[in-house]
Scaffold this active site. Structure first.
Site, PDB file in Angstrom:
ATOM      1  N   CYS A  91      24.479  36.381  61.450  1.00 35.65           N
ATOM      2  CA  CYS A  91      23.305  35.467  61.593  1.00 35.65           C
ATOM      3  C   CYS A  91      22.361  35.121  60.453  1.00 35.65           C
ATOM      4  CB  CYS A  91      22.538  36.325  62.946  1.00 35.65           C
ATOM      5  SG  CYS A  91      22.373  38.039  62.738  1.00 35.65           S
ATOM      6  N   GLY A  92      22.950  34.885  59.556  1.00 42.00           N
ATOM      7  CA  GLY A  92      22.117  34.419  58.263  1.00 42.00           C
ATOM      8  C   GLY A  92      21.222  35.585  57.989  1.00 42.00           C
TER       9      GLY A  92
END
Lengths: 290, 84
Positions: A91-92
């Site tokens: 998720c970055g």
């Protein structure tokens, strides 16, 4: 120059990576909608409770007998940082942003001569915080066993925090989580949760309200509940943020993989053509020599 | 005259409708709320909320835990941590 076979293998590998990132993106999009709906559904309760606590707190004057959750311990030596992260990656920079904000605050407080301790929620914050503050983690809460963190989890977390507070393990607690702005923007947010910052009192309609039992007793009962609601709200925001961040990150990853595939395919075709040309030249040269 | 009654949990708004009367198990005794009740705030002990949709009907019973009731000019709002 890589051989034809190597190129082919590389292309296939990137293609399967792209398949994964694309799938994860779609899953995140679906989950985001759900998480957003959950966050929205929790709002009426939170606002009502904040209203009531606010109007009660404005009536009660702080004294020795006031609930400690509102008045504090009278010191501000030990600060507890409650850091809420997600359990999964992909998720970055979502988790690292929250951890970064927490570390910044921790360093700032240490520079002021305060003691900093941590309470961690979720799996992804543990390693980076332990690396910098190996001895400061006094508790953590595991959310890996449940599909999505709900009110039961918030209750358990609040209970543990209250136990630590009553045992005098900290004086002030801050909560770190990712506030959901949009699918593209998640803001790492700090919020003081203990002592409870009294929410602004709603504009009263002038009517005299009766309380049963008296204001202070109600307030004492409502404060832990208010804390639970705050944590619950943070968990929901976090869940929505995680999915939003994941969706954006996976969208980028899918696009990058697509570009890489295009580049590799061109390279593959060029080398294939070069090989064919070389072969032809060899045959023609051989025929001419006869 | 109907009374506006809302039952809210942390997860969602469970009920929001016009009813005739609601009886709430307050910490210091049960109390019934009809339309036009004076502003009033009380904690609710774990128990059953009874909702009368009409004057002569049968009450609907809703078990609640960890609750809190507020009567204002807008009606009755019960905040409960667990419902059902």
């Amino acid at each position: 120059m890589a051989s034809l076979k190597e190129l082919k293998l590389r292309i296939n590998s990137v293609k399967s990576t792209q398949k994964i990132t694309k799938a994860k993106q779609m899953v995140a999009a679906a989950k985001l909608r759900k998480a957003q709906a959950a966050a929205e559904a929790a709002r009426p309760y939170a606002t009502r409770l904040a209203d009531v606590v606010g109007s009660l707190a404005s009536r009660v004057t702080l004294s020795e007998s006031s609930p400690r959750l509102l008045a504090g311990t009278g010191k501000d030596q030990v600060h507890l940082l409650v850091v809420a992260n997600s359990d999964r990656g992909l998720c970055g920079a979502f988790n690292s942003n929250i951890v970064k904000a927490a570390k910044l605050k921790a360093h700032e407080l240490t520079a002021q001569g305060k003691t900093v301790v941590f309470y961690l929620v979720g799996r992804k914050g543990r390693v980076p915080i332990r690396r910098d503050f190996p001895k400061a983690i006094i508790g953590s809460f595991d959310t890996t066993t449940v599909r999505e963190a709900g009110f039961t989890e918030a209750e358990a977390i609040a209970q543990e925090l209250l136990a630590l507070y009553d045992a005098g393990k900290f004086d002030i607690a801050h909560l770190f989580f990712g506030k959901f702005r949009s699918a593209l923007v998640q803001e790492p947010t700090v919020q003081q949760i203990v002592p409870v910052p009294a929410p602004k009192a709603a504009v009263s309609d002038g009517a005299v309200v009766q309380y049963e039992p008296d204001e202070e007793t109600i307030l004492a009962e409502l404060l832990p509940r208010y804390l639970r609601t705050q944590i619950f709200g943070a968990l929901l925001e976090n869940a929505a943020s995680e999915q939003g961040a994941s969706m954006t990150a996976m969208d980028n990853a899918t696009r990058n993989a697509g570009e890489l595939i295009k580049k590799l395919t061109i390279q593959y075709n060029r080398s294939r053509q070069a090989a064919i040309t070389t072969e032809l030249v060899e045959i023609i040269a051989g025929a001419e020599a006869l | 005259m109907p009374l506006h009654f809302e039952l809210v949990t942390p997860a969602r708004l469970v009920l929001s409708e016009e009813v005739h009367q609601v009886v709430v198990p307050g910490t210091e005794g049960e109390f019934g709320v009809l339309e036009g009740h004076a502003p009033f705030t009380s904690t609710v002990k774990d128990g059953v909320i009874r909702v009368w949709r009409s004057e002569n009907g049968h009450p609907e019973e809703i078990p609640v835990k960890g609750g809190f009731a507020e009567v204002s000019a807008k009606g009755l709002t019960v905040l409960a941590e667990h419902v059902g």
